[in-house]
Design an enzyme around this catalytic site. Structure first.
Site, short mmCIF file in Angstrom:
data_model
loop_
_atom_site.label_atom_id
_atom_site.label_comp_id
_atom_site.label_asym_id
_atom_site.label_seq_id
_atom_site.Cartn_x
_atom_site.Cartn_y
_atom_site.Cartn_z
CE1 TYR A 52 22.24 14.45 26.66
CE2 TYR A 52 20.89 12.86 27.42
CZ TYR A 52 22.35 13.38 26.32
OH TYR A 52 23.08 12.08 25.52
CB SER A 215 23.51 11.85 16.05
OG SER A 215 23.10 12.72 17.35
N PRO A 216 20.80 8.96 15.52
CG PRO A 216 19.20 7.16 16.09
CD PRO A 216 20.20 8.37 16.48
N GLY A 219 22.05 13.63 10.11
CA GLY A 219 23.05 14.23 8.79
C GLY A 219 23.76 15.49 9.25
CE LYS A 221 23.63 19.77 3.41
NZ LYS A 221 23.21 20.20 1.17
#
Length: 303
Positions: A52, A215-216, A219, A221
Site C-alpha cells: 500500500y 472493497s465493500p 461495483g 463501475k
C-alpha cells in the site's frame, strides 16, 4: 460498535475495521484525524499491506498514531505480504524480510495478524510453516491468515502449519455477490450458478475463519453508492436505511454485517465523517426480507 471473535483466536475485534490502503495520500495531521474518527466510532482494528503506497501508508499511519491520543496497546494491527511487482512470493526469504519491513515502517514490535496476500502459485507450504513458526516464536506475529484463498489452498497450508488461520480477506459487497450467488442458484442452469469462489464462504464458516470483505462499496463501475449507474440499488438502500435511521451508505455496510457468518468489513475510505457513517451500520440489523430486497435491487435473480 459490536465486536466479534476473529477466527479461533483470542482477539475481540470491531466488526468494522479500517483499511489503510489510501493513507499514503494524506498528510500526518489528516491521517491523525482519520485514526481518531475510527477510534471514536468504536473501530479497534487497522488493516495494512506492505504494497500500500509502496510502504508509505504504513509509515504515515505510524506517525499519525504517535500524533493521536491512542497508544499501540489500544489497537490491533494487521498487515499483508506476498505481492511483488508482477508476481507473488511466499518464500521464506521474502516473507521474513517483508515482515521486518512492515514492523519497521509501523514502528511496532509485533503484528496482531499477518495475512498472506493473494495466493502464490509456487507456494511451498513447508516453507510457509517454517516462517510462521519462526515469526510466532520471535514474537513478531501473534496470529496468521490469508487473503483471496480458496478452500483447497487453505487446506494445503493447514496440512503443514501449526497455527490456526484466523481470517480470509475476500471481495464482497452489495454489487459483488459471487460468494452467495452460487449457493442461491444451486441445481439451476442460471448464469449465477457458476461457482467462481469454490464454496469459500461456507468453508470459512465451517472452519471458524473470519471473512473480511474488502472493497465493500465497490461495483464494476466504481463506487456504487450515490452513483447514477446504480440508481435502483441506491433507491432501495436509501429507503431501507431511512427505516433504520441511517443513510444508504450505512445500509450497504449493514447488508454485509447482516450475514450470519459474522464478517469483519474492511473500510477503504479516508474521510472521517464517512468512517463514522459506515461504522453506524453496526448499530442496526436488517431483516431477512430487507436483505433480500437489497440483493434483488442489485440485479440478482432469486429463483
Amino acid at each position: 460498535m459490536k465486536n466479534i471473535q476473529l477466527g479461533k483466536s483470542d482477539l475481540s475485534v470491531s466488526e468494522v475495521a479500517l483499511g489503510c490502503m489510501r493513507m499514503n495520500a494524506l498528510e500526518v495531521t489528516e491521517a491523525t484525524a482519520v485514526i481518531e474518527a475510527a477510534h471514536e466510532s468504536g473501530i479497534n482494528f487497522y488493516d495494512h499491506a506492505d504494497i500500500y503506497g509502496k510502504g508509505e501508508s504504513e509509515k504515515i499511519f505510524s506517525k499519525a498514531l504517535k500524533n493521536s491520543s491512542l497508544k499501540r496497546e489500544d489497537i490491533l494491527l494487521q498487515s499483508k505480504a506476498g505481492i511483488r511487482q508482477g508476481f507473488y512470493d511466499f518464500s521464506k526469504e521474502h516473507l521474513t524480510a517483508a515482515v521486518d519491513g512492515i514492523l519497521e515502517r509501523l514502528d511496532t514490535d509485533y503484528l496482531d495478524v499477518l495475512l498472506l496476500h493473494r495466493p502464490d502459485a509456487l507456494v511451498e507450504p513447508e516453507e510457509v510453516a517454517e516462517v510462521f513458526t519462526a515469526l510466532k516464536k520471535a514474537g513478531k506475529v501473534k496470529h496468521f491468515g490469508v487473503s483471496n484463498h480458496s478452500p483447497y489452498q487453505i487446506q494445503l497450508l493447514e496440512k503443514y502449519i501449526e497455527q490456526d488461520l484466523v481470517a480470509n480477506q475476500l471481495q464482497f459487497s452489495v454489487m459483488h455477490t459471487g460468494m452467495v450467488d452460487a449457493g442461491i442458484h444451486v441445481n439451476t442452469k442460471h448464469e449465477q450458478s457458476v461457482d467462481h469462489d469454490r464454496g469459500i464462504l461456507d468453508y470459512c464458516r465451517l472452519n471458524n475463519i473470519t471473512v473480511q470483505p474488502w472493497s465493500p462499496v465497490q461495483g464494476e463501475k466504481g463506487v456504487f453508492l450515490n452513483n447514477p449507474e446504480y440508481n435502483e440499488v441506491n433507491e432501495v438502500l436509501t429507503k431501507i436505511g431511512e427505516q433504520h435511521g441511517v443513510n444508504n451508505e450505512a445500509a450497504a455496510i449493514a447488508w454485509l454485517l447482516r450475514h450470519p457468518a459474522k464478517m469483519q468489513v474492511i473500510l477503504g475510505t479516508m474521510n472521517p465523517e464517512r468512517i463514522k457513517t459506515y461504522a453506524s451500520a453496526s448499530d442496526i440489523r436488517l431483516t431477512r426480507e430487507e436483505w433480500y430486497e437489497i440483493y434483488r435491487a442489485a440485479g440478482n435473480l432469486v429463483p
